[in-house]
Design a protein around this motif. Sequence first.
Motif, PDB file in Angstrom:
ATOM      1  N   LEU A  32      95.618  40.783  82.971  1.00 30.53           N
ATOM      2  CA  LEU A  32      96.190  41.133  81.673  1.00 30.53           C
ATOM      3  C   LEU A  32      97.658  40.733  81.593  1.00 30.53           C
ATOM      4  O   LEU A  32      98.143  40.326  80.541  1.00 30.53           O
ATOM      5  N   ARG A  33      98.355  40.801  82.701  1.00 29.94           N
ATOM      6  CA  ARG A  33      99.768  40.387  82.737  1.00 29.94           C
ATOM      7  C   ARG A  33      99.932  38.873  82.645  1.00 29.94           C
ATOM      8  O   ARG A  33     101.035  38.378  82.490  1.00 29.94           O
ATOM      9  N   GLY A  34      98.841  38.143  82.807  1.00 21.67           N
ATOM     10  CA  GLY A  34      98.910  36.695  82.670  1.00 21.67           C
ATOM     11  C   GLY A  34      98.954  35.932  83.975  1.00 21.67           C
ATOM     12  O   GLY A  34      99.265  34.744  83.990  1.00 21.67           O
ATOM     13  N   SER A  35      98.607  36.582  85.078  1.00 20.37           N
ATOM     14  CA  SER A  35      98.669  35.893  86.369  1.00 20.37           C
ATOM     15  C   SER A  35      97.585  34.827  86.506  1.00 20.37           C
ATOM     16  O   SER A  35      97.686  33.962  87.361  1.00 20.37           O
ATOM     17  N   GLY A  61      92.005  23.072  83.757  1.00 23.35           N
ATOM     18  CA  GLY A  61      92.843  22.473  82.720  1.00 23.35           C
ATOM     19  C   GLY A  61      92.534  23.073  81.361  1.00 23.35           C
ATOM     20  O   GLY A  61      91.619  23.861  81.183  1.00 23.35           O
ATOM     21  N   GLY A  62      93.328  22.718  80.399  1.00 17.91           N
ATOM     22  CA  GLY A  62      93.081  23.194  79.043  1.00 17.91           C
ATOM     23  C   GLY A  62      93.888  24.435  78.716  1.00 17.91           C
ATOM     24  O   GLY A  62      94.555  25.018  79.564  1.00 17.91           O
ATOM     25  N   ASP A  63      93.789  24.813  77.470  1.00 18.04           N
ATOM     26  CA  ASP A  63      94.580  25.941  76.978  1.00 18.04           C
ATOM     27  C   ASP A  63      93.688  27.159  76.779  1.00 18.04           C
ATOM     28  O   ASP A  63      93.504  27.635  75.671  1.00 18.04           O
ATOM     29  N   HIS A  64      93.116  27.637  77.865  1.00 18.78           N
ATOM     30  CA  HIS A  64      92.260  28.812  77.750  1.00 18.78           C
ATOM     31  C   HIS A  64      92.587  29.861  78.805  1.00 18.78           C
ATOM     32  O   HIS A  64      91.767  30.703  79.127  1.00 18.78           O
ATOM     33  N   ALA A  65      93.790  29.812  79.325  1.00 14.01           N
ATOM     34  CA  ALA A  65      94.197  30.800  80.330  1.00 14.01           C
ATOM     35  C   ALA A  65      94.188  32.214  79.754  1.00 14.01           C
ATOM     36  O   ALA A  65      93.984  33.181  80.481  1.00 14.01           O
ATOM     37  N   TRP A  66      94.381  32.337  78.454  1.00 13.97           N
ATOM     38  CA  TRP A  66      94.396  33.656  77.826  1.00 13.97           C
ATOM     39  C   TRP A  66      93.049  34.365  77.936  1.00 13.97           C
ATOM     40  O   TRP A  66      92.994  35.593  77.849  1.00 13.97           O
ATOM     41  N   TRP A  67      91.961  33.635  78.164  1.00 15.60           N
ATOM     42  CA  TRP A  67      90.666  34.307  78.341  1.00 15.60           C
ATOM     43  C   TRP A  67      90.715  35.272  79.516  1.00 15.60           C
ATOM     44  O   TRP A  67      90.100  36.336  79.485  1.00 15.60           O
ATOM     45  N   TRP A  68      91.455  34.910  80.560  1.00 10.94           N
ATOM     46  CA  TRP A  68      91.560  35.814  81.711  1.00 10.94           C
ATOM     47  C   TRP A  68      92.196  37.130  81.292  1.00 10.94           C
ATOM     48  O   TRP A  68      91.818  38.200  81.782  1.00 10.94           O
ATOM     49  N   GLN A  69      93.145  37.062  80.373  1.00 14.09           N
ATOM     50  CA  GLN A  69      93.773  38.291  79.886  1.00 14.09           C
ATOM     51  C   GLN A  69      92.780  39.123  79.071  1.00 14.09           C
ATOM     52  O   GLN A  69      92.753  40.346  79.180  1.00 14.09           O
ATOM     53  N   ALA A  90     101.886  46.068  76.511  1.00 11.36           N
ATOM     54  CA  ALA A  90     102.538  44.757  76.403  1.00 11.36           C
ATOM     55  C   ALA A  90     101.602  43.740  75.759  1.00 11.36           C
ATOM     56  O   ALA A  90     102.035  42.884  74.981  1.00 11.36           O
ATOM     57  N   ALA A  91     100.319  43.844  76.038  1.00 11.05           N
ATOM     58  CA  ALA A  91      99.341  42.894  75.496  1.00 11.05           C
ATOM     59  C   ALA A  91      99.149  43.046  73.992  1.00 11.05           C
ATOM     60  O   ALA A  91      98.617  42.142  73.344  1.00 11.05           O
ATOM     61  N   LEU A  92      99.600  44.150  73.423  1.00  6.66           N
ATOM     62  CA  LEU A  92      99.486  44.331  71.972  1.00  6.66           C
ATOM     63  C   LEU A  92     100.291  43.289  71.204  1.00  6.66           C
ATOM     64  O   LEU A  92     100.025  43.044  70.029  1.00  6.66           O
ATOM     65  N   HIS A  94     100.697  40.058  72.313  1.00 13.37           N
ATOM     66  CA  HIS A  94     100.337  38.723  72.805  1.00 13.37           C
ATOM     67  C   HIS A  94     100.116  37.765  71.636  1.00 13.37           C
ATOM     68  O   HIS A  94      99.651  38.164  70.572  1.00 13.37           O
ATOM     69  N   GLN A  95     100.418  36.504  71.843  1.00 15.71           N
ATOM     70  CA  GLN A  95     100.252  35.520  70.767  1.00 15.71           C
ATOM     71  C   GLN A  95      98.786  35.258  70.437  1.00 15.71           C
ATOM     72  O   GLN A  95      98.453  34.898  69.312  1.00 15.71           O
ATOM     73  N   GLN A  96      97.895  35.445  71.388  1.00 14.27           N
ATOM     74  CA  GLN A  96      96.472  35.181  71.175  1.00 14.27           C
ATOM     75  C   GLN A  96      95.793  36.448  70.633  1.00 14.27           C
ATOM     76  O   GLN A  96      95.850  37.506  71.247  1.00 14.27           O
ATOM     77  N   TRP A  97      95.143  36.330  69.507  1.00 17.98           N
ATOM     78  CA  TRP A  97      94.589  37.511  68.849  1.00 17.98           C
ATOM     79  C   TRP A  97      93.520  38.216  69.679  1.00 17.98           C
ATOM     80  O   TRP A  97      93.402  39.438  69.635  1.00 17.98           O
ATOM     81  N   ARG A  98      92.743  37.482  70.451  1.00 21.99           N
ATOM     82  CA  ARG A  98      91.699  38.137  71.249  1.00 21.99           C
ATOM     83  C   ARG A  98      92.297  39.048  72.325  1.00 21.99           C
ATOM     84  O   ARG A  98      91.712  40.066  72.677  1.00 21.99           O
ATOM     85  N   VAL A  99      93.453  38.690  72.836  1.00 21.89           N
ATOM     86  CA  VAL A  99      94.126  39.548  73.816  1.00 21.89           C
ATOM     87  C   VAL A  99      94.607  40.822  73.121  1.00 21.89           C
ATOM     88  O   VAL A  99      94.432  41.928  73.647  1.00 21.89           O
ATOM     89  N   ARG A 100      95.197  40.683  71.934  1.00 25.97           N
ATOM     90  CA  ARG A 100      95.640  41.868  71.181  1.00 25.97           C
ATOM     91  C   ARG A 100      94.456  42.778  70.867  1.00 25.97           C
ATOM     92  O   ARG A 100      94.529  43.997  71.031  1.00 25.97           O
ATOM     93  N   GLU A 101      93.366  42.182  70.424  1.00 27.84           N
ATOM     94  CA  GLU A 101      92.171  42.975  70.103  1.00 27.84           C
ATOM     95  C   GLU A 101      91.645  43.697  71.349  1.00 27.84           C
ATOM     96  O   GLU A 101      91.296  44.882  71.295  1.00 27.84           O
ATOM     97  N   GLY A 102      91.598  42.997  72.470  1.00 28.70           N
ATOM     98  CA  GLY A 102      91.130  43.614  73.712  1.00 28.70           C
ATOM     99  C   GLY A 102      92.008  44.780  74.135  1.00 28.70           C
ATOM    100  O   GLY A 102      91.517  45.827  74.565  1.00 28.70           O
ATOM    101  N   ALA A 103      93.309  44.608  74.007  1.00 22.77           N
ATOM    102  CA  ALA A 103      94.232  45.691  74.356  1.00 22.77           C
ATOM    103  C   ALA A 103      94.021  46.894  73.433  1.00 22.77           C
ATOM    104  O   ALA A 103      94.044  48.047  73.888  1.00 22.77           O
TER     105      ALA A 103
END
Length: 180
Positions: A32-35, A61-69, A90-92, A94-103
Amino acid sequence: MVPVSDPPRSRVHAAVREHGEAAVVGWCTELLRGSGPHGVPREGALVLGGRHGVALLADPGGDHAWWWQVWGARGLLHAWHPDAVGPVLAALDHQQWRVREGALRVVARRRLDHDLQRVADRQDDPVARVRAAAGRALARIEAADRQPATAGSSVSSSHARTGQSSAASADRGSPSNART
């Protein structure tokens, strides 16, 4: 090893039995912290990411690291410790809406009333699913605050704020729940 094809809840519960809740919550908060997946043991990444995590590990590769969050937040729906409150809040933002929703789903499930203004601010989010999740979180917290704590209730108001069930706090001192 937990089968990656099992549902997330089953995977997390199996991992808690095998590794302990503190370890699994640690994996969740690190993600969730983005590690990313390399900040947790491979098994932790697979437990939380499931079969989709396998695919992301194979193609880093690619821009999907936020899925881990997202998957870290989802894991906190099934394993918990109050130390996770900070990363969830802190995740509330986040720039990615799915992370905000998950939080917000975690805020609702754990009835976290630590920063209600931040949760309320998500009701103005540009994404409808985030706005809806914020509304559900606030409603659930408000309902918990209105509910009087009784001897037979499963969640008292003091435990609602930490996201713990009464049984979980009673077991806190047992060796199986010791933090590592």
